[in-house]
Design an enzyme around this catalytic site. Structure first.
Site: not given
Ligand code: TEU
Length: 540
Positions: A101, A202, A244, A318-319
């Protein structure tokens, strides 16, 4: 089809590991690299080609590793660099590549660069980050952080604000600074030298931001930076990259992933993921999913990239909440609906991603009070909305539906205490349904969700049609998703009932062979009744 470039990642299946929640071997309640090494045989059995490893670098864990304080060292709780080297080597023995990542839109505020930068306006690292003077004694503008509140944090020492599009412990890097770009490239090269299989990038669409104009995603220099990065780093290796990109349309996705442009292999687009949200609002503001929209969006992405780009396919990460709880039925049709979503996704064109636990049908994990929540995004939103007058019940409902902890509860390995994840106290509660839903039980049951995933991965390995075939959406009832894949004269029909009810389906196609199914299929396809969540793929 001889013009196809045939890259390894086009026929790959990825498995995402969230290391904190995968397997603890030390008893401290946090997963670790040794735990992943110990479970590689399980992943080999599933059949995956590569692992996307959520961040394992040194981090104070304000955002569980997405706030990095040293890109070239490993988080203490996860192990050492020697463990990391061993993981890469052990995975390689099983033909599994490790995708790192890459979190370079921001660092941790505890990264050496930021510690220096904070020392004062004339520090050589000052310009590594985005600093602005106050305007009328306040923040430079009203840009908001994804994690609630202003994206600007005041720094007493210098009287300036710094930009953080995420938490205030995640200051944004200044990509206009050439030295920043060079340092990132050097770091990437040192990982490539170790033999990693590529990078998941990311929020990469944010690196071209122009904060003064309140442009965050898709800034004017974004693609120039990616081209430069490609040439200086991964372009010289046989690796994959996936960006992403929350704001990607098919046109934008082609800019990233058209092989002729030499940027990335593919991107994660999130159009389907936003379909149960109210347009123009936040992810917490819900509306019911309309199936015809889901079909239309997925089908559009299948057909619009052509040879000018490559799709990634996913329901979970994971989000995001767990798909079986979100759009499936995690109660009476948990197994059937989990398999239905698997069949739908894995026979489409693109590279599929499985998020840990998806392959055994792990579900969301409801909470009743904010004390049970670890995720910074949910906690900040809770406080923000409480102050804006929302009721606690309303906010908890949003967190239970969309909160990120849903996907982050520990992996359920067996029915022993704490689901076999840890011998200590887990950092986040184990889902109470672990005695029923766990890997050990799934492996013992030949009809389990696990074996459907295993089968789908094998079908992709054995059949170029799954990788290269054309895609054509079929006319069906609203709640039925059906498509045909076609390649060199061979045709597969995929039919998925996305509902808790019987649905009519008919096709003139003559069924030759059942390839995969979640319940027995009838002999003919003419005027049949699909049972709730019934799904199959047949050669026609
Ligand atoms: O996620 C990008 C992001 O914009 C997320 O925070 C998203 O808006 C939200 O979780 C929607 O469900 C990435 C990573 O995947 C996330 O885990 C990180 O918190 C974020 O970037 C910051 O690095």
């Amino acid at each position: 089809m001889t013009t196809k470039q045939n890259k390894w990642w086009q026929s790959a299946v990825l498995y995402q590991i969230y290391p904190r929640s995968f397997q603890d071997t030390t008893g401290n309640g946090v997963g670790d690299l040794r735990g992943i090494i110990n479970r590689l045989d399980y992943l080999e059995k599933l059949g995956i080609t590569a692992i996307w490893l959520s961040p394992v670098y040194k981090s104070p864990n304000d955002d569980n590793g997405y706030d990095i304080s040293d890109y070239e060292d490993i988080m203490d709780e996860f192990g050492t660099m020697a463990d990391m080297d061993e993981l890469i080597a052990e995975a390689k023995k099983r033909d599994i590549r490790i995708i790192m990542d890459l979190v370079v839109n921001h660092t941790s505020d505890e990264h050496a660069w930021f510690i220096e930068a904070k020392k004062g306006k004339d520090n050589p690292y000052r310009d590594f980050y985005v600093w602005r003077d106050p305007v009328n004694g306040e923040a430079p503008n009203d840009l908001e952080s994804t994690f609630s509140g202003s994206a600007w944090e005041y720094d007493e020492t210098s009287g300036q604000y710094y930009l953080h599009l995420f938490s205030k412990k995640q200051p944004d890097l200044n990509w206009e600074n050439e030295t920043v770009r060079q340092k990132v490239n050097d770091m990437m090269n040192s990982w490539l030298e170790k033999g990693v299989g590529g990078f998941r990038m990311d929020v990469i669409d944010l690196i071209g931001k122009i904060p003064d104009e309140k442009i965050t995603g898709n800034g004017p220099k974004l693609h120039e930076y990616l081209k430069e990065m490609n040439q200086a780093t991964f372009g010289n290796y046989d690796v994959m990259t996936v960006g992403e990109t929350w704001g990607a349309t098919p046109e934008i996705a082609k800019m990233y992933s058209n092989p002729e442009r030499e940027e990335l292999s593919m991107v994660f687009q999130f159009e389907h993921v936003g379909l149960d949200e109210q347009p123009g609002k936040q992810k917490w503001d819900l509306r019911p999913l309309v199936m015809s929209e889901l079909k239309q969006v997925l089908s559009k992405w299948q057909t619009s990239l052509g040879d000018e780009g490559w799709n990634s396919l996913f329901w979970n990460n994971h989000d995001l909440p767990r798909i079986v709880s979100r759009w499936g039925n995690d109660q009476e049709y948990r197994v059937e609906s989990a398999k239905a979503f698997a069949i739908l996704l894995h026979l489409m064109k693109g590279t599929p991603y499985i998020y840990q636990g998806e392959e055994i049908g792990m579900t969301n994990c409801p909470i009743t009070s904010i004390e049970e929540v670890e995720d910074i995004e949910s906690v900040n939103m809770y406080n923000d909305r409480l102050s804006k007058g929302y009721s606690k019940e309303e906010i908890i409902h949003s967190i239970n539906t969309k909160g990120r902890d849903n996907a982050r509860t520990p992996m359920q390995w067996d029915s022993s205490n704490q689901s076999g994840f840890t011998k200590g106290e887990p950092w986040l509660h184990v889902n109470p349904n672990y005695q029923e839903i766990n890997v050990e039980a799934a492996l013992e049951d030949k009809e389990s969700i696990f074996y459907t995933y295993q089968k789908l991965i094998q079908l992709r390995k054995d059949n170029p049609l799954v990788v290269w075939g054309d895609f054509e959406l079929q006319e069906t009832a609203e709640e039925v998703f059906a498509y045909v894949r076609e390649f060199e004269g061979e045709r597969w029909l995929v039919v998925v009932n996305l509902s808790n009810n019987e649905q009519p389906f008919t096709s003139q196609e003559v069924m030759k062979e059942v390839l995969v199914q979640n319940m027995p299929v009838e002999d003919s396809l003419i005027d049949i009744k699909l049972k709730p969540w019934q799904s199959f793929a047949v050669k026609v």
